[in-house]
Write a protein that holds these residues in place. Structure first.
Motif, PDB file in Angstrom:
ATOM      1  N   GLU A 199      30.097  38.252  40.959  1.00 47.16           N
ATOM      2  CA  GLU A 199      30.032  39.681  41.284  1.00 47.16           C
ATOM      3  C   GLU A 199      29.098  40.406  40.298  1.00 47.16           C
ATOM      4  OE1 GLU A 199      30.718  43.006  43.353  1.00 47.16           O
ATOM      5  OE2 GLU A 199      31.813  41.174  43.873  1.00 47.16           O
TER       6      GLU A 199
ATOM      7  N   SER B  38      34.548  34.164  40.201  1.00 48.53           N
ATOM      8  CA  SER B  38      34.122  35.219  41.120  1.00 48.53           C
ATOM      9  C   SER B  38      33.702  36.499  40.380  1.00 48.53           C
ATOM     10  CB  SER B  38      35.228  35.527  42.127  1.00 48.53           C
ATOM     11  OG  SER B  38      36.404  35.893  41.438  1.00 48.53           O
TER      12      SER B  38
ATOM     13  N   VAL C  94      26.922  37.478  45.223  1.00 51.96           N
ATOM     14  CA  VAL C  94      27.928  37.242  46.259  1.00 51.96           C
ATOM     15  C   VAL C  94      27.307  37.111  47.653  1.00 51.96           C
ATOM     16  CG1 VAL C  94      29.971  38.222  47.372  1.00 51.96           C
ATOM     17  CG2 VAL C  94      29.693  38.385  44.881  1.00 51.96           C
TER      18      VAL C  94
END
Lengths: 346, 317
Positions: free
Chosen positions: A315, A311, A320
């Protein structure tokens, strides 16, 4: 090879498209189902035939339109070209390397005639013919670095090596994936790479710096990097964020296939002879999800990579907002079968 | 490493102890342009043993028909310079590496102060070509023992005139480093190449006078010293190799067919650094690359010049 150069746009109406041949030679960067940042350097040797690495600098069907787009971006924002005064030797190194490579690799498109320091350069696709004196800036219309950066696809950074590190002391940057030359010119290696997540703790940047500083003449290297871009836009600079940042909100389940692009950078590094600097070249390839999925193996692979991406990296790369929709769109190609290791399309 | 196959095109006896070699490419192509201060590593076959020595390129970097090096005969060395002097003939073939620069000019310097001792003049001969081309502000201070040792002073004088200042020891000439360094304008960079004690004296003087560390540049290649035999074990390949007294670790690995990384082979660049796993003795560091603290920690070794006094040294390769 004879190339038909396409007339297309990388802004406004976005008419950019890849031919079947261009899709097949796309530098797909995922040999495995998972991705993590690494210093995946390899020698920049020529070949195989037809690949984007067949020649030192790749000239493809988008060449003419891409050069026009570069000129447009620079005209709108002259700050995309910057060079510090001590980089003049490196500028001539760059001109020599690009002119010699293009005229050797594509003799039907580019020619270079030398009579001592008196050189004549001809670029047929862009209808340029110019005689000048190598080493004498007053005989060119502009800086040698700007002159040839306008005539080769991709972005270029000239690095000066001193104080046991590398400084980005010149750049021609019109297709950056969300990084800014004004911010980076004159910066040292570790400052430049400060924002990349998951990297400091891996010690990756220290090892990469040591490797680059001992790079040798005649032994260039390359790696692939990737991100994603909405619409086939080359200029996704922070300065122009208002022009493209909002595009992330326009992705719908219906237009994913056309709007969402995998953006792959072929990054090459060369030791430069007279300046002892380095050339960092960043060549951008764009392919939308529909084009990519004409090869189901690639669609399966990218589905898995994007679904399972850390993640922090999603990002950092700004993925996202459209990740879920794109993973959903790609899932219809993925039967879960083991597709083995390798980046080949079929 | 990428190599260039060359032929010896000319040999000139410059002084009693110094020979100047001119190389051309075997394939007839031009050499790459290079940057002032670069060196090449020359591979020579001495009775079946491959020895590789680094030599500064001393020609004009823009002249690509030939490369030039000069070699001082070192009687006490392991035979490289003696081989170059006695065995090498015009027409002989050799392999050299592409040029590498570990002694580059700092292009932003307001002034360049070049200090040469003896054969240490060679890297400056290519640098002054770059400095002249870029119309830079510089001085070259060249110290040597006696007129017959001042190998290239006439040639340099003819090129750069009073930017060359010579100090001939036998004629009472003394290069006073403290005086010289203390009268330089801010923004000056100093470069030294010459005998070990001269390099150390220059660096110490500059530091004492408060020069910033990154304005002080030096080049010093160490020939690999001989020593006692010892055995090394490479963890990744599980190879065990005996390092004989007259060979370096790097040479012993190469002789055993190991493709070990290297650039300068003189303890300067750090490229050949190996991680030490363990040893039953002591490391004998001879390089200029590791800090004193790193040498004391004993976790790294430069196999091009350093050895160990031990039975077994285990390294990661």
């Amino acid at each position: 090879m004879s190339l038909a150069f396409k007339k297309e746009t990388f802004r406004d109406d976005y008419t950019y498209k890849n031919s079947v041949e261009a899709i097949k030679r796309f530098p797909f960067p995922f040999p495995e189902d998972t991705y993590m940042y690494s210093v995946n350097m390899e020698p920049h040797t020529k070949g195989p035939k037809g690949a984007v690495t067949e020649h030192t600098f790749d000239i493809d069907e988008h060449y003419v339109s891409e050069c026009l787009d570069k000129a447009k971006t620079l005209e709108l924002d002259p700050g995309r070209y910057a060079v510090l005064p001590h980089m003049m030797d490196a500028q001539w190194d760059f001109l020599e390397l690009t002119m010699e490579s293009l005229s050797t690799d594509y003799p039907h498109l580019f020619t270079l005639k030398k009579d001592g320091k008196n050189w004549t350069w001809e670029n047929k696709p862009l209808s340029i013919k110019k005689s000048f004196v190598f080493g004498d800036v007053s005989t060119l219309d502009m800086d040698p670095f700007e002159y040839m950066s306008r005539q080769v696809q991709g972005d270029f950074v000239l690095l000066d090596q001193r104080n046991d590190t590398l400084y980005a002391d010149a750049g021609f940057i019109t297709s950056q994936a969300d990084w800014s030359l004004n911010f980076d010119v004159g910066m040292a290696w570790h400052e430049w790479h400060g924002p990349v997540p998951q990297v400091t703790k891996l010690g990756v940047m220290d090892r990469a710096l040591k490797y680059l500083m001992s790079m040798q003449l005649g032994a260039p290297v390359r790696r692939l990097n990737w991100t994603m871009t909405i619409n086939p836009r080359l200029d996704t600079s922070p300065e122009n964020y208002p022009l493209w940042g909002g595009d992330r909100n326009t992705v719908t389940p219906e237009n994913v296939g056309k709007k969402v692009h995998l953006r792959v950078e072929l990054q090459t590094l060369f030791r430069l002879p007279r300046s002892n600097g380095l050339l960092f070249s960043i060549r951008c390839y764009l392919i939308n999800m529909e084009e990519l999925s004409t090869f189901p193996r690639w669609a399966k692979r990218f589905h898995r990579v994007f679904r399972d991406l850390h993640s922090d990296l999603a990002e950092y790369k700004g993925l996202v907002k459209f990740r879920e929709m794109t993973v959903q769109w790609l899932s219809k190609f993925d039967d879960g079968a083991d597709i083995g290791v390798g980046t080949h399309p079929e | 490493m990428s190599h260039i196959n060359v032929k010896v095109a000319a040999i000139e006896q410059v002084t009693d102890l110094i020979k100047h070699f001119t190389f051309v490419r075997e394939d007839g192509q031009p050499f790459p342009v290079f940057s002032g201060g670069s060196h090449v590593v020359v591979s020579m076959n001495i009775n079946g043993r491959i020895q590789r020595n680094a030599y500064s390129l001393m020609g004009n970097p823009e002249e690509t028909e030939a490369y030039h090096i000069s070699v001082r005969r070192q009687e006490k060395s392991r035979g490289g310079s003696v081989h170059m002097h006695d065995a090498l003939k015009v027409g002989d073939s050799l392999q050299i590496t592409f040029p590498v620069n570990l002694f580059a000019l700092e292009k932003r310097a307001r002034k360049h102060l070049l200090i040469a001792g003896g054969i240490g003049i060679t890297p400056f001969m290519s640098q002054i070509a770059d400095l002249e081309r870029n119309k830079a502000n510089y001085e070259l201070h060249y110290a040597y023992r006696a007129p017959e040792h001042g190998a290239f002073s006439k040639e340099i004088k003819a090129n750069i005139g009073n930017k060359l200042i010579t100090y001939v020891e036998s004629e009472g000439g003394v290069l006073n480093l403290r005086n010289l360094l203390s009268k330089q304008p801010l923004g000056t960079h100093v470069y030294v190449c010459g005998p070990g004690p001269m390099v150390v004296a220059m660096i110490e003087t500059a530091r004492t006078l408060g020069w910033p560390e990154n304005h002080i540049h030096s080049e010093q290649f160490t020939a690999p010293p001989s020593g006692e035999s010892f055995k090394i074990k490479l963890t990744k390949s599980a190879l065990e190799i005996v390092v004989p007294p007259e060979m370096s670790m790097l040479e012993a690995m190469e002789a055993a067919g190991v493709d070990a990384p290297y650039l300068c082979r003189g303890g300067a660049c750090g490229r050949c650094e190996l991680e030490v796993v363990c040893t039953d003795g002591n490391l004998l560091h001879h390089d200029h690359y590791l800090s004193e603290a790193e040498k004391a920690a004993g976790k790294k070794i430069m196999p091009c010049v350093s050895r160990a006094k031990c039975d077994l040294l285990e390294v990661v390769l």
